[in-house]
Design an enzyme around this catalytic site. Structure first.
Site: not given
Length: 632
Positions: A344, A338, A275
């Site tokens: 992402r 994500c 993350n």
């Protein structure tokens, strides 16, 4: 200007972190937009310009016997270590910079002040230069399977999505609406890229609100519609870019990931990209390694490994390669998400597009890719780049990682990208500069509310006007291919010195073989251009026309023939430019004639040697043109 306490401080020392002997003495100026350090030497005058928005932090260090030190760290990885003779001057500059580099409102950003001397018509054309709809048309939309939809034209369905979406033609309005309600922040599955040859698609969305056992019929129908839009595969991949443990933790919070029992014909895949908080910490550790004064090889390599930065780059690259292989080789469509689908997901989708489509490897194509996958789909640039004085935990180098992935690819395939690393670095610097309106705000709706198209200018025309600076002389259109297949073995990942040590003047300049080759090819093209011009002038002076079969035209014909050679279907990462790198520099790629020769001995891009001391000096930097009058 009301925030500037002391606009000018003399006798300020700029310390060199490698050696005290190379430290400079000069004058520091503060303007409404820049910090300017003017270094005075016996023969030259050098100026270092730092945009206030580029500043990451300002730290006032402990008072020493030599003076009062001030350390300025920049988001562009530049460091300024200043030493003031008077503590009061240091405090004034410190207080001024704290207010200048952390604006509270968007209207205080540089873009709302900057005027590149364009009229309103030029401003409008600049914003219309890059069109996502045109890119959809280039892919072949609308067609029998996909359509361009205006269902989100008022941003009522999803406030962070663009107003124009690509949707499966078979999906009803009820299906689309129901799917949006079942996805986090309403970010329903929509088209990112359509591969005309395989009819496979890359789609993107956010995580479902599935919790432990919830399901949504409309969302299941939406994925079924995506699957049916590809007649060449009976299934679709659903790729969750998060680590599985993180996704399972989100299930406990009522979110999570798709249950394969509820969705027919899907194959689920986790990719394990960390993350934003892990990435922010990783970059900080990397920069600590870069700032070490004289590390041993063991300390340097250990620090680089402990930062985990290249490991994270590899994770993003692995995910992008997986998508490209699924679309190209298995002819299967892919749905990517994500958590919220703007970090992402943007990295992976844009990287896969770059691998699949040679258009995105051109100078303009990369602009289109960034506009489509990052700007329009709601990557939170203002939060991730820290444009305003906001929560520092929201900042993360997500876009920087994407640019590094592009650079890593260019190292494996040096001949298939029209642009060079300076183009990537310039885009990175402009993202943080806030000089243009493209990267201000967190989504398209916010930008419309701020009326950025009316109050600011677009970056893209500026880059196109200066594209000769960003052309890769090794670029060969004849090497364009349908798909790139990079190796993601650890040995192929390099530390990007050009980005993270870009401003380190104390480093010994070392040219790589590729840099030497670029210089030679540029010199060759310049020499041929000069010879052609002299030949033309001589022919005019003699009263005859130039011989069309002369050596110059013959050489040009040979180059043109070489460019028309058929391209291989796939470019592997093992030495696509081997003939050139091994010394054959006879052939020059298209666009090389527009490339400027670089002098590696020159200082960094924001330093300028100025010889005049009494008259006004016009300084052109990469972010502004300002007139500086030095008092006598």
């Amino acid at each position: 200007m009301e925030h500037i306490i002391t606009p000018k401080v003399e006798n300020v020392k700029l310390l060199n972190r490698y050696t005290e002997k190379k430290s400079a003495l000069g004058t520091l100026y503060l303007t409404a937009t820049h910090l300017i350090y003017v270094e005075q030497t016996s023969n030259t005058r050098k100026e270092t310009w730092v945009l206030h928005h580029h500043i990451l932090s300002v730290e006032k260090l402990l008072l020493t016997a030599s003076g009062c030190p001030l350390l300025i760290r920049c988001k562009t990885f530049q460091h300024l270590h200043l030493l003031f003779q008077k503590e009061r001057d240091c405090q004034d500059v410190y207080q001024s910079l704290l207010r200048l580099f952390q604006p509270v409102k968007e209207e205080e950003l540089y873009a709302f002040l900057y005027n590149p001397h364009q009229n309103e018509e030029e401003r409008r054309r600049g914003w219309e230069l890059i069109s996502v709809v045109n890119d959809f048309n280039r892919m072949g939309l609308s067609n029998d399977y996909w359509e361009i939809s205006h269902i989100n034209k008022n941003f009522e369905m999803c406030s962070t999505y663009p107003s124009i979406l690509g949707l499966p033609k078979s999906a009803s309005v009820a299906t689309v609406t129901g799917s949006a309600k079942f996805r986090s922040r309403g970010r329903l599955p929509v088209l990112s890229y359509y591969h005309k040859d395989t009819k496979a698609a890359i789609c993107r969305c956010s995580q479902p609100l599935s919790g432990l056992n919830s399901r949504c019929v409309e969302d299941e129908q939406m994925l079924q519609a995506i699957s049916q839009a590809n007649p060449n595969s009976p299934f679709i991949y659903v790729v969750d870019t998060r680590p599985k443990l993180n996704a399972m933790a989100n299930r406990a919070a009522g979110k999570g990931y798709e249950n394969e029992d509820n969705y027919s014909n899907i194959r689920f895949q986790f990719q394990g990209i960390e993350n934003i908080h892990v990435m922010r910490s990783s970059l900080q550790k990397l920069l600590e390694v870069c700032s070490m004064k004289s590390p041993s090889m063991s300390d340097y390599l250990t620090g680089l490994e402990n930062s985990g930065w290249l490991r994270h780059i590899k994770s993003v690259m692995d995910a992008g390669v997986f998508l490209a292989k699924a679309v190209c080789e298995e002819r299967a469509s892919v749905l990517v998400h994500c958590s919220d689908g703007w970090d992402r997901t943007a990295q992976v989708c844009s990287l896969a597009c770059l691998l699949l489509d040679p258009y995105y490897r051109t100078i303009k194509g990369l602009m289109v890719l960034i506009e489509k996958e990052w700007i329009s789909f709601g990557h939170k640039f203002s939060h991730r780049c820290g444009h305003l004085d906001s929560d520092p935990k929201e900042a993360s180098p997500v876009f920087t990682q994407f640019l590094e992935c592009v650079w890593q690819l260019s190292q494996q395939f040096p001949c298939v990208f029209e642009f060079n690393e300076h183009y990537l670095i310039e885009i990175h610097d402009q993202v943080y500069a806030c000089q243009y309106g493209n990267f201000i705000g967190n989504c398209q709706k916010e930008r419309l509310d701020m009326r950025l198209h009316e109050k600011t200018f677009s970056l893209w025309p500026h880059l196109l006007e200066n594209q000769h600076q960003y052309r890769n002389p090794l670029y060969r259109r004849s090497l364009e291919s349908t798909v790139l297949r990079p190796s993601t073995l650890p040995l192929h990942f390099k530390f990007w010195c050009g980005m993270y040590n870009h401003y380190d003047r104390g480093m010994h300049p070392k040219q790589s073989v590729l840099d030497t080759l670029l210089t030679l090819t540029q010199r060759q093209v310049e020499g041929e251009r000069t010879m052609t011009e002299l030949q033309r002038q001589l022919a005019v002076a003699d009263g005859v026309l130039p011989d069309p079969a002369g050596p110059i035209n013959t050489h040009a014909d040979q180059n043109n023939q070489s460019e028309k050679m058929p391209a291989p279907p796939v470019v592997q990462s093992n030495g696509s430019c081997a003939p050139l790198i091994n010394g054959n520099v006879k052939e020059v790629g298209p666009g090389a004639e527009n490339s400027n020769q670089e002098d590696r001995e020159e200082p960094a891009a924001n330093e300028h040697d100025l010889s005049s001391k009494d008259k006004p000096v016009f300084v052109e930097t990469e972010h502004s043109k300002e007139e500086v009058q030095e008092s006598s």
